[in-house]
Scaffold this active site. Structure first.
Site, PDB file in Angstrom:
ATOM      1  N   HIS A  82     -40.103 -32.868  22.264  1.00  0.00           N
ATOM      2  CA  HIS A  82     -41.453 -32.437  22.626  1.00  0.00           C
ATOM      3  C   HIS A  82     -42.246 -31.948  21.417  1.00  0.00           C
ATOM      4  CE1 HIS A  82     -39.209 -31.211  26.521  1.00  0.00           C
ATOM      5  NE2 HIS A  82     -39.606 -32.471  26.615  1.00  0.00           N
ATOM      6  N   LYS A 116     -42.698 -23.253  16.172  1.00  0.00           N
ATOM      7  CA  LYS A 116     -41.678 -22.645  17.030  1.00  0.00           C
ATOM      8  C   LYS A 116     -40.550 -22.067  16.193  1.00  0.00           C
ATOM      9  CE  LYS A 116     -42.381 -26.145  20.603  1.00  0.00           C
ATOM     10  NZ  LYS A 116     -41.760 -27.287  21.281  1.00  0.00           N
ATOM     11  N   TYR A 151     -37.424 -19.240  22.731  1.00  0.00           N
ATOM     12  CA  TYR A 151     -38.486 -19.824  21.921  1.00  0.00           C
ATOM     13  C   TYR A 151     -39.506 -18.747  21.588  1.00  0.00           C
ATOM     14  CZ  TYR A 151     -37.483 -24.622  23.623  1.00  0.00           C
ATOM     15  OH  TYR A 151     -36.929 -25.830  23.919  1.00  0.00           O
TER      16      TYR A 151
END
Length: 179
Positions: A62, A72, A132
């Site tokens: 993704h 991230k 995350y």
């Protein structure tokens, strides 16, 4: 914190320095000043948790394209996973290259994934939880992805997935602009 550059510019392995005593351990997991000093300013706007009860669960690959691109910091807080960063940045010398690493609750490592780099993981044991930290905050409706087994990337996953979403399994083959 200790930062190690991978073969993909901007993708970093982040190790913590735990302070241990008879009570256990304490470690700083993220500090904007330390990330800035490592050349990667990062101040998370959102923290999310992915719970994965089954071994062999694959999520990804993704990313969010500009203007909603995300950075991230990903770590496993329970269990083990094989984590992958895939460079999709136009003009990057490592476009189409990937980096994979085992992250686990035991090794306490994290992977820093900059904008333009897709992310995915495969759980290596049951009950794997993935934390995350994301900047800027997630913008729904701007999700994108590439297929986990696209031959253009030849990612060497350590085992075949046992569980994958329909969306992740059916992303079309990746094509570079101009192909």
């Amino acid at each position: 914190m200790r930062f190690a550059q991978t073969a993909i510019p901007g993708v970093l392995i982040v190790d913590v320095d735990a302070h241990e005593d008879e009570r256990g351990a304490f470690a700083r997991l993220q500090c904007p000043d330390e990330f800035a000093a490592a050349g990667q300013p990062f101040a998370p706007a959102q923290t999310s948790l992915s719970r994965n009860p089954r071994a062999g669960t694959l999520r990804g690959l993704h990313y969010q394209p500009a203007p909603h691109a995300e950075t991230k910091l990903v770590r496993t807080v329970r269990g083990r996973m094989f984590d992958v960063a895939l460079d999709l940045r136009s003009g990057s010398p490592t476009l189409g290259k990937w980096f994979g690493i085992e992250l686990s609750a035991d090794n306490a490592r994290a992977l820093f994934i900059p904008e333009g780099v897709a992310h995915g993981f495969l759980t290596l044991e049951a009950d794997t939880d993935v934390l995350y930290q994301i900047a800027p905050k997630f913008e729904p409706g701007h999700e994108a992805g590439v297929r986990w087994d696209d031959p253009a990337f030849a990612i060497a996953w350590p085992l075949a997935p046992a569980l994958i979403s329909q969306r992740d399994a059916t992303y079309p083959d990746y094509r570079r602009s101009g192909d």
